[in-house]
Design a protein around this motif. Structure first.
Motif, mmCIF file in Angstrom:
data_model
loop_
_atom_site.group_PDB
_atom_site.id
_atom_site.type_symbol
_atom_site.label_atom_id
_atom_site.label_comp_id
_atom_site.label_asym_id
_atom_site.label_seq_id
_atom_site.Cartn_x
_atom_site.Cartn_y
_atom_site.Cartn_z
ATOM 1 N N UNK A 1 36.388 -78.392 39.412
ATOM 2 C CA UNK A 1 35.970 -77.340 40.218
ATOM 3 C C UNK A 1 35.135 -76.597 39.117
ATOM 4 N N UNK A 2 35.051 -75.885 37.931
ATOM 5 C CA UNK A 2 34.015 -75.312 37.086
ATOM 6 C C UNK A 2 33.009 -76.149 37.869
ATOM 7 N N UNK A 3 32.372 -77.170 37.813
ATOM 8 C CA UNK A 3 31.452 -78.270 38.064
ATOM 9 C C UNK A 3 30.811 -78.116 39.647
ATOM 10 N N UNK A 4 31.794 -78.029 40.999
ATOM 11 C CA UNK A 4 31.964 -77.675 41.719
ATOM 12 C C UNK A 4 30.772 -76.012 41.416
ATOM 13 N N UNK A 5 31.794 -75.598 41.387
ATOM 14 C CA UNK A 5 31.235 -73.901 41.215
ATOM 15 C C UNK A 5 30.164 -73.698 40.451
ATOM 16 N N UNK A 6 29.481 -74.364 39.675
ATOM 17 C CA UNK A 6 28.092 -74.510 39.143
ATOM 18 C C UNK A 6 26.901 -74.911 40.094
ATOM 19 N N UNK A 7 27.197 -76.400 40.356
ATOM 20 C CA UNK A 7 26.527 -76.849 42.222
ATOM 21 C C UNK A 7 26.615 -75.520 43.568
ATOM 22 N N UNK A 8 27.626 -74.435 43.569
ATOM 23 C CA UNK A 8 27.983 -74.266 43.948
ATOM 24 C C UNK A 8 26.131 -72.397 43.945
ATOM 25 N N UNK A 9 26.707 -72.449 43.090
ATOM 26 C CA UNK A 9 25.377 -71.374 42.582
ATOM 27 C C UNK A 9 23.790 -72.429 42.369
ATOM 28 N N UNK A 10 23.883 -72.923 42.336
ATOM 29 C CA UNK A 10 22.615 -73.605 42.354
ATOM 30 C C UNK A 10 21.793 -73.600 43.658
ATOM 31 N N UNK A 11 22.988 -73.821 44.900
ATOM 32 C CA UNK A 11 22.416 -74.220 46.469
ATOM 33 C C UNK A 11 22.343 -73.320 47.145
ATOM 34 N N UNK A 12 23.372 -71.444 46.343
ATOM 35 C CA UNK A 12 23.070 -70.507 46.559
ATOM 36 C C UNK A 12 21.437 -69.459 47.776
ATOM 37 N N UNK A 13 20.989 -69.940 47.263
ATOM 38 C CA UNK A 13 19.762 -69.465 47.519
ATOM 39 C C UNK A 13 18.540 -70.729 48.045
ATOM 40 N N UNK A 14 19.179 -71.579 48.870
ATOM 41 C CA UNK A 14 18.839 -72.493 49.508
ATOM 42 C C UNK A 14 17.427 -72.710 49.040
ATOM 43 N N UNK A 15 17.185 -73.126 47.972
ATOM 44 C CA UNK A 15 16.019 -73.421 46.923
ATOM 45 C C UNK A 15 15.304 -74.704 48.207
ATOM 46 N N UNK A 16 13.745 -75.506 47.435
ATOM 47 C CA UNK A 16 13.101 -76.442 47.655
ATOM 48 C C UNK A 16 13.985 -76.812 46.734
ATOM 49 N N UNK A 17 13.727 -76.216 45.264
ATOM 50 C CA UNK A 17 13.511 -77.269 44.298
ATOM 51 C C UNK A 17 14.916 -76.955 43.533
ATOM 52 N N UNK A 18 16.087 -78.139 43.480
ATOM 53 C CA UNK A 18 17.146 -78.559 42.167
ATOM 54 C C UNK A 18 17.215 -78.845 40.977
ATOM 55 N N UNK A 19 18.027 -78.333 39.914
ATOM 56 C CA UNK A 19 18.019 -79.267 38.898
ATOM 57 C C UNK A 19 19.086 -79.867 38.519
ATOM 58 N N UNK A 20 20.070 -80.400 38.251
ATOM 59 C CA UNK A 20 21.042 -80.782 37.979
ATOM 60 C C UNK A 20 21.118 -81.038 36.656
ATOM 61 N N UNK A 21 22.167 -80.475 35.670
ATOM 62 C CA UNK A 21 22.700 -81.420 34.129
ATOM 63 C C UNK A 21 23.791 -82.008 34.352
ATOM 64 N N UNK A 22 23.727 -83.601 33.624
ATOM 65 C CA UNK A 22 25.132 -83.679 33.839
ATOM 66 C C UNK A 22 25.945 -83.244 35.327
ATOM 67 N N UNK A 23 25.374 -83.637 36.304
ATOM 68 C CA UNK A 23 25.731 -83.218 37.670
ATOM 69 C C UNK A 23 27.653 -83.678 38.037
ATOM 70 N N UNK A 24 27.550 -85.371 37.579
ATOM 71 C CA UNK A 24 29.144 -85.572 37.748
ATOM 72 C C UNK A 24 30.202 -85.501 37.126
ATOM 73 N N UNK A 25 30.020 -85.049 35.855
ATOM 74 C CA UNK A 25 31.105 -84.488 34.392
ATOM 75 C C UNK A 25 31.780 -83.417 34.804
ATOM 76 N N UNK A 26 32.727 -84.299 34.842
ATOM 77 C CA UNK A 26 34.625 -83.532 35.429
ATOM 78 C C UNK A 26 35.044 -83.929 36.548
ATOM 79 N N UNK A 27 33.851 -83.944 37.589
ATOM 80 C CA UNK A 27 34.118 -84.853 39.045
ATOM 81 C C UNK A 27 35.340 -86.098 39.073
ATOM 82 N N UNK A 28 36.303 -86.134 40.351
ATOM 83 C CA UNK A 28 36.066 -87.558 40.168
ATOM 84 C C UNK A 28 35.861 -87.897 40.819
#
Length: 321
Positions: free
Chosen positions: A132-159
């Motif tokens: 859930x914390x990982x999903x919230x972090x991804x939400x923060x990355x998407x928040x500004x609808x940016x053209x550039x996105x960076x993810x470090x270990x994005x699947x960590x903890x996901x089912x």
């Protein structure tokens, strides 16, 4: 686009990142690979202005990160899913980010829905699971609808469902023309997600190439054959000047020739084949081959690492007992 030129970071006598130059282009998912201690996290922190380089530059759409006004509208990043105030709700965490970057309040509800956290939007983040914390972090990355996105270990903890979701999300963002830069140690996921690879080892650039070219250039590819007429197949291959490796259990391996070519050769000689399969190394195998000399931390099995005790004193004590 993200552009690195001569990027270097030193900590005293230790050079964590050494003269990195590469670009992360829009429209594709670029994977960022390297062994532990290779300098990946340091590089990503310098991209976001969290660490200052000792030399070289990073540009985000032609500007240094510090020059970006409302940076979340340019670049969104997930580096540490735990980087949030645990006493705030998921909604208020995102609202603070939105207000500090000139982003409309309505966008908070949108990204919570995108990552599947609408039902827990009012719950405090400190009670969230790792996923859930990982999903919230991804939400923060998407928040500004940016053209550039960076993810470090994005699947960590996901089912499994979450892993499938983030994989498709990154692909869809890239297909929409955005720049997607992702670092992960899960080679199986990277193989399914990334189109292009940047690989570093001990802070240096080792590869900057497409996924297909990376695997082809750093591994052995061959064709495996099996036939009930093994001896006659060997004769036919030898007569054609084809070098064969006998792999046991009646299996033959051929380098430098396509499966189509070998199948047509067998057909001309009316040879029955029980197997004709091209073999390609996995991304993990190719990565291990390329980075073998760049691994900083080597683990050993418990058997080889076990201490050797001096038992002579024990024997003496036992005799005197």
């Amino acid at each position: 686009m993200i552009e690195l030129e001569g990027l270097t970071k030193r900590y005293g006598e230790k050079t964590a990142v050494n003269n990195l130059t590469f670009s992360v282009r829009p429209g594709i998912v670029t994977g960022f690979l390297g062994p532990n201690g290779a300098g990946k996290s340091t590089t990503m922190r310098m991209m976001l202005g969290l660490d200052n380089p000792s030399a070289g530059t990073v540009r985000i759409d032609g500007k240094h990160y510090a020059q970006l006004r409302n940076p979340l509208k340019y670049i969104g990043a997930l580096l540490d899913a735990k980087a949030m105030h645990g006493g705030r709700s998921a909604y208020n965490h995102l609202l603070c980010l939105a207000q500090s970057n000139g982003i409309a309040r309505s966008r908070v509800d949108e990204v919570l829905d995108t990552v599947g956290l609408t039902a827990v939007a009012k719950k405090k983040a400190k009670g969230f699971s790792l996923g859930m914390g990982q999903r919230l972090g991804i939400a923060g990355a998407l928040l500004g609808d940016p053209k550039i996105l960076m993810f470090d270990e994005p699947v960590n903890g996901l089912d499994p469902e979450g892993i499938h979701w983030i994989r498709n999300l990154m692909k869809s963002l890239a297909s929409a023309g955005r720049t997607v830069f992702v670092s992960s140690h899960l080679m199986s996921e990277m193989a399914l997600t990334a189109d292009h690879l940047v690989v570093i080892g001990q802070g240096r650039l080792l590869a900057d190439t497409s996924m297909a070219d990376f695997i082809r250039e750093n591994s052995r590819s061959y064709v495996r054959l099996r036939s009930p007429e093994r001896e006659r197949l060997l004769d036919v291959l030898h007569e054609a000047g084809i070098t064969v490796v006998e792999a046991g259990n009646g299996t033959l391996e051929v380098d430098g020739h396509s499966s189509e070519e070998l199948g047509e050769l067998a057909g001309r000689h009316q040879l029955v084949l029980h197997e004709l399969s091209p073999q390609q190394a996995s991304l993990e195998e190719a990565f291990m081959q390329l980075t073998a000399e760049s691994v900083e931390y080597h683990a050993h099995s418990e058997a080889t690492a076990a201490p050797q005790w001096d038992t002579s004193q024990w024997d003496t004590n036992r005799k005197g007992a």
